[in-house]
Write an enzyme that holds these catalytic residues in place. Structure first.
Site, short mmCIF file in Angstrom:
data_model
loop_
_atom_site.label_atom_id
_atom_site.label_comp_id
_atom_site.label_asym_id
_atom_site.label_seq_id
_atom_site.Cartn_x
_atom_site.Cartn_y
_atom_site.Cartn_z
N ASP A 1 -7.56 20.90 -11.09
CA ASP A 1 -7.88 19.47 -11.84
C ASP A 1 -7.76 20.27 -13.26
OD1 ASP A 1 -9.28 17.77 -12.90
OD2 ASP A 1 -10.81 17.89 -11.54
N LYS B 1 -9.38 9.41 -17.97
CA LYS B 1 -9.49 10.75 -19.16
C LYS B 1 -8.55 10.36 -20.37
CE LYS B 1 -13.57 11.04 -16.61
NZ LYS B 1 -13.55 11.81 -15.69
N TYR C 1 -16.31 19.61 -12.17
CA TYR C 1 -17.25 18.09 -12.59
C TYR C 1 -18.00 17.99 -11.07
CZ TYR C 1 -16.81 12.92 -12.28
OH TYR C 1 -17.31 11.51 -12.09
N ARG D 1 0.43 -0.96 0.17
CA ARG D 1 -0.24 -0.20 0.00
C ARG D 1 0.29 1.28 -0.14
NH1 ARG D 1 -1.88 1.47 4.50
NH2 ARG D 1 -2.27 -0.30 5.07
C1 LIG Z 1 -13.59 12.72 -14.62
C2 LIG Z 1 -13.60 13.39 -13.58
C3 LIG Z 1 -12.88 13.50 -12.37
C4 LIG Z 1 -13.20 12.16 -11.69
O1 LIG Z 1 -12.33 11.13 -11.27
P1 LIG Z 1 -12.22 9.75 -11.43
O2 LIG Z 1 -11.79 8.79 -12.21
O3 LIG Z 1 -14.23 9.15 -12.35
O4 LIG Z 1 -13.37 9.12 -10.41
C5 LIG Z 1 -12.19 14.32 -11.70
N1 LIG Z 1 -12.21 15.68 -11.91
C6 LIG Z 1 -12.58 15.75 -13.89
C7 LIG Z 1 -12.46 17.45 -14.18
C8 LIG Z 1 -12.90 14.54 -14.29
O5 LIG Z 1 -13.52 14.53 -15.25
#
Ligand SMILES: *Cc1c(COP(=O)(O)O)cnc(C)c1O
Length: 414
Positions: free
Chosen positions: A200, A225, A127, A75
């Site tokens: 982000d 993504k 998001y 971990r």
């Molecule tokens: C999808 C997404 C998240 C969350 O990510 P997961 O991998 O689905 O937990 C956070 N921020 C943005 C901008 C996203 O597109």
């Protein structure tokens, strides 16, 4: 000796000839040719290491606590994960990188830097999962959270309080692709005691935007993504250049334990090798589609930071190296029935959540990703029943354009 009356393997004369070592059966299975020290190889692909623990040199061996070294427990550190973390950090021009089980796991681990009583300023157009996390989870633990429109830096300046410890940005925003001035916000945060800026960067990837070089303290990703880009992994990441924040993040990563599997780390590591070629193609396809939609008789408006019509086009050119395959647009009339017909007639674009994969996706924010927001908030953010969000994939752009064109025409057929 026999167990339960069965003949014992180890005492059978033929078995001794067969074994090449002095161990008995189970010990052979566990240890033969599997010394922990022997895994040096010249494999051109980093191996997937699934071990949950590591042989220590001595008691109180502290190797696992030092960045760049392994040891202790799976971990806390894993060779495949660390290999990925170093590449992620390098791409973000960061010294330290941390991988998490999902984008949301990265969000929550970063927010755990804060303590009860702290004030967080969050952009209102981010998001929806992050909004839900802040509103329904983080707020339960004594954080005071304020959502604002950060396109105007004055709004951020006015929202600052004595106990503001974090400013949370997502730029370009989701789904209306508004931009926030990362340099401007970071400057505001740097003038406050112990206030950090988190960005982000999921929508652009480090190929098109590097927030740390603009003054941000932490950059986070949903690797699900663009970074993975093949729609087969859920993962998150956080990177920083600040040694103290890195120490805290390393502690939180191990302590909260929301870590990715070694296999998923291998997949993302593989995907990063084609990040540049994918991002270039996403941008090319997205821009072609945005320009086509801008001239379409059934389209009211297109949102794409690379178009001169975008209100923050100049900021985009200053802050980003390009734009991904994310394009949003309004169908004329903002009518739910028309939008439904449009989606029904799409052939190549799949109606789905998520973005950033090789395949083109279309999404309906007012009902899908942002359906949990109140009608009033949606209206303020411009999320109407005519707003369509596209994640333009890597297919041939002329096929994608024909698909959108015919679906728009079908949507307006009586
Ligand atoms: C999808 C997404 C998240 C969350 O990510 P997961 O991998 O689905 O937990 C956070 N921020 C943005 C901008 C996203 O597109």
């Amino acid at each position: 000796m026999t167990t339960n009356g069965f003949h014992n393997h180890n005492s059978s004369p033929s078995f001794d000839d067969f074994l090449e070592n002095d161990f008995s059966f189970s010990t052979t299975a566990i240890h033969f040719n599997q010394e922990p020290e022997q895994w040096l190889s010249n494999a051109v692909v980093p191996p997937i290491c699934l071990a949950s623990t590591y042989k220590q040199e001595a008691i109180a061996d502290k190797r696992g606590f030092e960045y760049g070294k392994l040891g202790l427990y799976g971990r806390l550190g894993n060779p495949t994960r660390q290999c990925l973390e170093k590449v992620l950090a390098a791409l973000e021009q960061a010294k330290y990188g941390f991988a998490f089980a999902s984008g949301m796991a990265a969000v929550l681990s970063v927010v755990h830097i804060l303590k009860a009583g702290d004030h967080v300023i969050v952009m209102d157009d981010i998001y929806s999962g992050t909004i839900v996390y802040f509103k329904k989870v983080a707020s339960k633990f004594g954080l005071s959270i304020e959502f604002i429109d950060g396109t105007n830096l004055d709004n951020i300046q006015h929202a600052i309080k004595e106990n503001t410890k974090m400013i949370w940005l997502e730029t370009p925003s989701n789904p209306t692709l508004k931009l926030i001035d990362i340099k401007g916000v970071s400057k505001i945060a740097k003038n406050l005691p112990d206030c950090i800026t988190v960005v982000d960067n999921t929508f652009l990837s480090p190929y098109f935007q590097r927030p740390l070089t603009l003054g941000a303290d932490i950059v986070i990703h949903s690797c699900t993504k663009y970074l993975n880009g093949h729609s087969d992994v859920i993962m998150g990441a956080a990177c920083t250049n600040n040694e103290k924040l890195a120490e805290t993040l390393r502690f939180l990563q191990g302590s909260i334990g929301a870590i990715p599997s070694p296999f998923d780390c291998y997949l993302v590591l593989r995907s990063l090798k084609t990040l540049e070629v994918r991002m270039k193609k996403h941008m090319e396809n997205g821009l072609k589609i945005a320009k086509f939609l801008e001239t379409h008789p059934y389209v009211e408006k297109v949102l794409h930071p690379g178009l001169p019509s975008h209100p923050q086009h100049e900021l985009a050119k200053k802050q980003c190296y390009g734009h991904s395959g994310m394009v949003s647009f309004y169908i004329k009339g903002h009518n739910l029935k028309t939008s439904k017909k449009f989606f029904k007639h799409l052939n190549i674009f799949a109606l789905a959540f998520s973005l950033g994969g090789f395949e083109s996706l279309a999404e309906f924010p007012s009902v899908m990703t942002h359906g949990s927001l109140s009608e009033e908030v949606r209206e303020r953010l411009g999320i109407t029943d005519g707003l369509i969000r596209l994640s333009c994939g890597l297919e041939d752009p002329s096929d994608l354009i024909s698909d959108l064109d015919q679906a728009l025409r079908e949507a307006f057929k009586l």
